[in-house]
Design a protein around this motif. Structure first.
Motif, short mmCIF file in Angstrom:
data_model
loop_
_atom_site.label_atom_id
_atom_site.label_comp_id
_atom_site.label_asym_id
_atom_site.label_seq_id
_atom_site.Cartn_x
_atom_site.Cartn_y
_atom_site.Cartn_z
N SER A 52 0.83 -1.21 0.00
CA SER A 52 0.00 0.00 0.00
C SER A 52 0.86 1.25 0.00
N SER A 53 0.27 2.33 -0.50
CA SER A 53 0.94 3.62 -0.49
C SER A 53 0.92 4.20 0.93
N ARG A 85 5.70 7.35 -0.13
CA ARG A 85 5.77 6.10 -0.88
C ARG A 85 4.51 5.93 -1.72
N ALA A 86 4.68 5.75 -3.03
CA ALA A 86 3.55 5.53 -3.94
C ALA A 86 3.68 4.14 -4.54
N VAL A 87 2.63 3.33 -4.39
CA VAL A 87 2.59 1.98 -4.94
C VAL A 87 1.59 1.96 -6.08
N CYS A 88 2.06 1.61 -7.26
CA CYS A 88 1.21 1.62 -8.45
C CYS A 88 1.13 0.20 -9.02
N ARG A 140 4.24 -4.19 -10.67
CA ARG A 140 4.12 -3.25 -9.55
C ARG A 140 5.28 -2.28 -9.61
N ILE A 168 6.94 0.86 -7.42
CA ILE A 168 6.98 1.57 -6.14
C ILE A 168 7.96 2.73 -6.28
N VAL A 221 9.55 6.05 -4.05
CA VAL A 221 9.65 6.66 -2.73
C VAL A 221 10.52 7.90 -2.82
N ALA A 256 7.81 -1.69 1.72
CA ALA A 256 6.67 -1.85 0.83
C ALA A 256 6.71 -3.16 0.07
#
Length: 267
Positions: A201-202, A206-209, A216, A218, A220, A235
């Motif tokens: 998860s974001s 931190r961004a999780v796409c 995936r 990620i 940061v 993450a």
């Protein structure tokens, strides 16, 4: 300076082995001895840089069913040189059943330097990739140079990722704002293809796409490289590592020490 490197791993007699290892200064690939069944190659910098005007290209090929880890011996510092961009392109080509872990050390982009980095990955159906990039925007106490970072990934002939990011004085206004680095001086990226089953998860910084093609990404931001790597690790699920890419093999410890390059040239 223009230079290329070629690294290839294949399965021979039931085990993964490095079958091609070619490089030109400053790209010097070296196979290192590590425990476990996964061969590891370290790219040793044979000269300072990259510097402005350099054009570097690295190609990695992983044959059907083979596995490979690639590191760099140390962080790189991009310097101004002749004032033109320092360019680096990395091509990662993975055949069906192959697994590649591409995890170089950070790249520091010094003040007034310009760095253009491209990572292009092509995976056959059933291949796996774990790739990381860490950009440090300026040396301690100085502003950063300009960075253009591009990621392209194609799986089974279908594009799954096309992303380009820019940082530095030439970037659009707001790149340091909440929608950019949020004041951070380090940007870390981790691409996993296909994505592990375990969710991530974001969170702040931190961004999780989740990619439409099953991967995936990620990204940061942090104040320093250790913090960025720790956030990426937090993450990433346990399945998000090369040693667990095939259930029949035990987990393989990653080597924490690398041989120091002997007689490295300095320019």
């Amino acid at each position: 300076m223009r230079a290329t490197a070629l690294i290839r791993a294949e399965v021979r007699h039931g085990r993964s082995v490095v079958t091609r290892l070619l490089g030109q200064v400053p790209l010097a690939p070296r196979e290192v001895s590590v425990p476990g069944p996964i061969p590891e190659v370290v790219l040793v910098g044979g000269a300072a840089g990259p510097i402005g005007g350099d054009d570097l290209a690295v190609r990695v090929e992983v044959g059907p069913g083979a596995r490979l880890r690639i590191r760099t011996a140390a962080a790189a510092v991009v310097l101004i040189g002749d004032g033109t961009p320092a360019r680096q392109r990395v091509d990662l080509v993975i055949a069906a059943g192959g697994v590649l872990d591409w995890s170089p050390e950070p790249v520091v982009v010094a003040a007034r330097a310009t760095f253009h980095a491209v990572v292009h990955a092509e995976l056959d159906d059933g291949a796996r990739l774990f790739a990381r990039e860490t950009l440090i925007l300026g040396r301690s106490g100085e502003p950063c140079g300009d960075v253009l970072s591009r990621w392209d990934a194609v799986v089974a002939g279908q594009p799954v990722l096309r992303q380009q990011s820019v940082y530095g004085p030439a970037a659009p206004p707001g790149w340091r704002g909440p929608a950019g680095t949020a004041g951070g001086t380090v940007v870390g990226t981790r691409l996993t293809l296909p994505a592990p089953a375990e969710p991530a998860s974001s969170a702040p910084g931190r961004a999780v796409c989740a990619l439409a093609g099953g991967g995936r990404l990620i990204t940061v931001t942090a104040a320093d490289a250790p913090a960025a790597h720790a956030t990426l690790a937090a993450a990433a699920a346990r399945a998000d590592q090369v040693s667990s890419a095939t259930s029949s093999d035990p987990a393989v410890p990653r080597s924490s020490t690398l041989p120091a390059p002997a007689g490295a040239a300095v320019r």
